[in-house]
Design an enzyme around this catalytic site. Structure first.
Site, PDB file in Angstrom:
ATOM      1  CB  VAL A  17      -0.970  -0.018   1.195  1.00  0.00           C
ATOM      2  CG1 VAL A  17      -1.747   1.288   1.289  1.00  0.00           C
ATOM      3  CG2 VAL A  17      -1.946  -1.191   1.062  1.00  0.00           C
ATOM      4  CE  LYS A  37       5.881  -8.539  -3.647  1.00  0.00           C
ATOM      5  NZ  LYS A  37       5.865  -7.981  -2.291  1.00  0.00           N
TER       6      LYS A  37
END
Length: 236
Positions: A17, A37
């Site tokens: 987040v 990622k």
């Protein structure tokens, strides 16, 4: 700040987040931004992962998930258990450098903490950040064992000569309890600087427009927002 590595003091502190919030603010300023990622663990192929969440919240168009393993383990252990090749952080460094040539900001999100192992040779996010000469944004919990975990993470950063971009509380509860309120001063003392932000618990469930405003109010000016650590400290 062309490359920002986002790590945490543990799993589940809100790294994704926070990474989405930083990305949303960059895109809102008209900056080309990419998100990498390094490894997604604990999810089967085809299931929505952290990158999908970043895309939904921030609207990022340039995103990469470098590896996915079904077991919720460290990347090295997950690769070993599944019989799959581990993530190559040297390969990740090459990709990030390439992305940094055409993007104003590249956000790199790790898995777990700063010293989580990615392969059998002990490659870590700390080593990647050092190779990239990137600042490291550390996402922390409020309350509980956060002071110990944060102190250990910051000590590991300092021992490796890494540059701290700041501490962000990834999930600030409402209302906060005594443990959460009491941890704010300790976190700032450990970092020797004010907090770089605090995002409210549940921010990841908002729609993109509401999330962009929460990101703006929850992250400091150095990250593109208007977060006021003194005002937050007073409220806390």
């Amino acid at each position: 700040m062309s490359v920002l590595v986002v790590t945490g003091t543990a799993a589940g502190v809100g790294k994704t987040v926070v990474a989405a919030a930083v990305t949303a603010l960059a895109l809102g300023r008209g900056w080309p931004a990419a998100v990498v990622k390094l490894a997604q663990t604990g999810l089967a192929a085809g299931a929505d992962g952290d990158v999908d969440r970043v895309i939904r919240l921030s609207g990022a168009a340039t995103t990469f998930e470098l590896a996915r393993f079904p077991d919720r383990l460290s990347p090295a252990a997950a690769a070993r258990t599944s019989g799959m090749p581990p993530v190559s952080l040297s390969g990740a460094a090459g990709l990030v450098r390439e992305l940094a040539e055409s993007n104003r900001l590249v956000v790199v999100e790790g898995t777990g903490g700063l010293l989580e192992r990615y392969d059998e040779d002990g490659a870590t996010v700390a080593g990647l950040a050092r190779a990239l000469r990137a600042q490291v944004l550390v996402v922390v919990r409020a309350g509980g064992d956060t002071v110990n975990h944060t102190a250990l993470t910051l000590e590991a950063l300092a021992n490796r000569g890494l540059d701290l971009a700041g501490l962000v509380i990834g999930r600030w509860p409402e209302p906060p309890g005594p443990a959460e309120r009491g941890s704010v001063a300790d976190l700032e003392m450990l970092a020797a600087r004010p907090l770089a932000g605090a995002l409210p618990e549940g921010a990841g469930d908002l729609d993109p427009k509401a999330f962009a405003e929460v990101a703006r109010r929850g992250l400091s000016a150095t990250l593109g927002g208007v977060f006021d650590p003194a005002e937050f400290r007073q409220r806390a």
